[in-house]
Design an enzyme around this catalytic site. Structure first.
Site, short mmCIF file in Angstrom:
data_model
loop_
_atom_site.label_atom_id
_atom_site.label_comp_id
_atom_site.label_asym_id
_atom_site.label_seq_id
_atom_site.Cartn_x
_atom_site.Cartn_y
_atom_site.Cartn_z
N ASP A 118 1.28 -0.87 -4.31
CA ASP A 118 0.17 -0.49 -5.10
C ASP A 118 -0.51 -1.26 -5.99
OD1 ASP A 118 -0.24 1.45 -3.07
OD2 ASP A 118 -1.67 1.31 -5.08
N ARG B 9 -10.79 4.96 6.59
CA ARG B 9 -12.36 5.69 7.29
C ARG B 9 -12.82 7.35 6.97
NH1 ARG B 9 -13.27 5.55 13.11
NH2 ARG B 9 -11.73 5.67 13.53
N ASN C 213 -11.83 -4.25 3.03
CA ASN C 213 -10.42 -4.50 3.16
C ASN C 213 -10.50 -5.47 3.81
OD1 ASN C 213 -9.55 -2.12 3.24
ND2 ASN C 213 -10.56 -1.55 5.67
N VAL D 255 -0.53 6.07 4.95
CA VAL D 255 0.19 6.06 5.72
C VAL D 255 1.34 4.90 5.20
CG1 VAL D 255 -0.13 3.81 7.62
CG2 VAL D 255 -2.19 5.03 7.43
N GLY D 256 1.38 3.92 3.75
CA GLY D 256 2.13 3.37 3.16
C GLY D 256 3.61 4.12 3.41
N HIS E 52 -8.39 -1.94 18.79
CA HIS E 52 -8.35 -1.42 18.01
C HIS E 52 -9.90 -0.37 17.59
CE1 HIS E 52 -5.99 2.75 16.53
NE2 HIS E 52 -6.20 1.74 14.90
N ASN F 253 -7.20 -1.76 8.77
CA ASN F 253 -8.40 -1.49 9.51
C ASN F 253 -9.43 -2.13 9.14
OD1 ASN F 253 -7.75 0.36 12.48
ND2 ASN F 253 -7.78 1.79 11.30
N GLY G 114 0.91 -0.41 -0.23
CA GLY G 114 0.05 0.12 0.20
C GLY G 114 1.13 1.59 -0.25
#
Ligand code: APR
Length: 307
Positions: free
Chosen positions: A32, A81, A94, A12-13, A174, A119, A8
């Site tokens: 990716d 999100r 996911n 974040v990645g 989480h 997530n 990814g």
């Protein structure tokens, strides 16, 4: 040189790749499915090397074969999100992505340690473990260190003290049922409840639980990535340098904390073999109950993905 694969190349990645490069501890490959995205970001990060002073290789690719020989694979692939969404709303999409990613890890990096970030974190971690059938020390999720860092940052702000003196602990899933533990949270070794009244602690605990949503609310079109990537990089560093840091992470429990067949945030010792030990804290009956509620929420999600 160690090798880390980051799956990814979104927020974040890519930020994780930047932080890892700056730590200068491993060559990095970023994968990716979007053509050109990981290649472009990897080149950009590489071109900062002479300025920042790191000396590792960074490549971007759409070909999973390039993750061969990775010591650690960080999985950030998936959707993030948007306002009004719970982490659990991401599950259906996911989980499919995670299954594809894990099949590729099994094929091309069968000896790697897998750190999940996608997530809903605990359910995705469980799915990754089941998919790969790797031993439980080799598959775990990054979440508790991020939640603890959020908790610590709010405490430092409230006390007007350095974040470096705050040591915070958050257990559980989480999500909304995570369990921040004031009892195991200290400032310069002093327990939090000796420094703040219950009402203030409770406000900080609530803000910690909603910290991810607070950011989503501001950003509208994505979720947090600076603090998540910092937590990922710290955990990768603990593994590659075999430092045996003790941090909360989502680990598969086999009787610890009275839980079986579930991934849940607990303190673990991180070293070259991944999760080398699960640390069992002494919890009050109230804390145990909160952890059980959190486990129940994670279990509901696990049941949705079980055949
Ligand atoms: N293989 C590789 N990459 C994939 C795949 C796949 N099968 N499927 C999707 N991706 C990529 C997307 O193309 C995108 O570039 O995953 C990336 C996700 O990036 P973002 O949408 O920016 O999401 P990000 O903010 O990085 O969050 C990723 O981490 O913290 C969690 O909740 C967050 O689940 C989300 C994940």
């Amino acid at each position: 040189m160690s090798k880390v694969a980051v799956i990814g190349s979104g927020n974040v990645g890519a930020t994780t790749v930047q932080r890892l490069a700056e730590l200068n501890i491993a060559d990095i490959v970023m994968v990716d499915i979007v053509e050109g995205l990981p290649q472009g970001k990897a080149l950009d990060i590489l071109q900062a090397a002479p300025l920042v002073g790191y000396d590792v290789d960074v490549i971007g690719t759409n070909d999973y074969a390039d993750i061969f020989d990775s010591d650690v694979v960080v999985v950030t692939a998936g959707i993030a999100r948007k306002p009004g969404m719970e982490r659990d709303d991401l599950l259906a999409t996911n989980i499919k992505i995670t299954q594809q990613v894990c099949a590729n890890i099994e094929k091309y990096a069968p000896d790697a340690i897998i750190m999940t970030v996608t997530n809903p974190l605990d359910i995705i971690t469980y799915a990754a473990l089941r998919c790969t059938q790797f031993d439980r020390n080799r598959v775990f999720g990054m979440s508790g260190l991020l939640d603890s860092s959020r908790f610590a940052s709010f405490i430092a702000k409230e006390m007007n003290c350095s974040v470096r003196d705050v040591n915070a602990m958050v257990l559980g899933g989480h999500g909304d049922s995570m369990v921040p533990l004031p009892k195991y949270t200290t400032v310069a070794g002093i327990p939090l409840n000796k420094l703040m009244d219950e009402n203030t602690i409770s406000k900080i605990v609530d803000r910690t639980i909603n910290a991810g949503a607070e950011i989503v609310g501001y950003m509208k079109n994505g979720s947090a990535f600076y603090a998540p990537s910092a937590a990922i990089a710290a955990m990768v560093e603990a593994i590659l340098k075999d430092t045996k840091r003790i941090v909360p992470a989502s680990a598969f429990l086999n009787g610890e904390y009275g839980q079986h067949d579930i991934c849940l945030g607990v303190p673990v010792k991180l070293g070259r073999d991944g999760v080398e030990e699960i640390i069992e804290l002494e919890l009050s009956s109230q804390e145990m109950e909160a952890l059980q509620i959190s486990a129940n929420a994670v279990r509901e999600g696990i049941e949705k993905i079980s055949p």
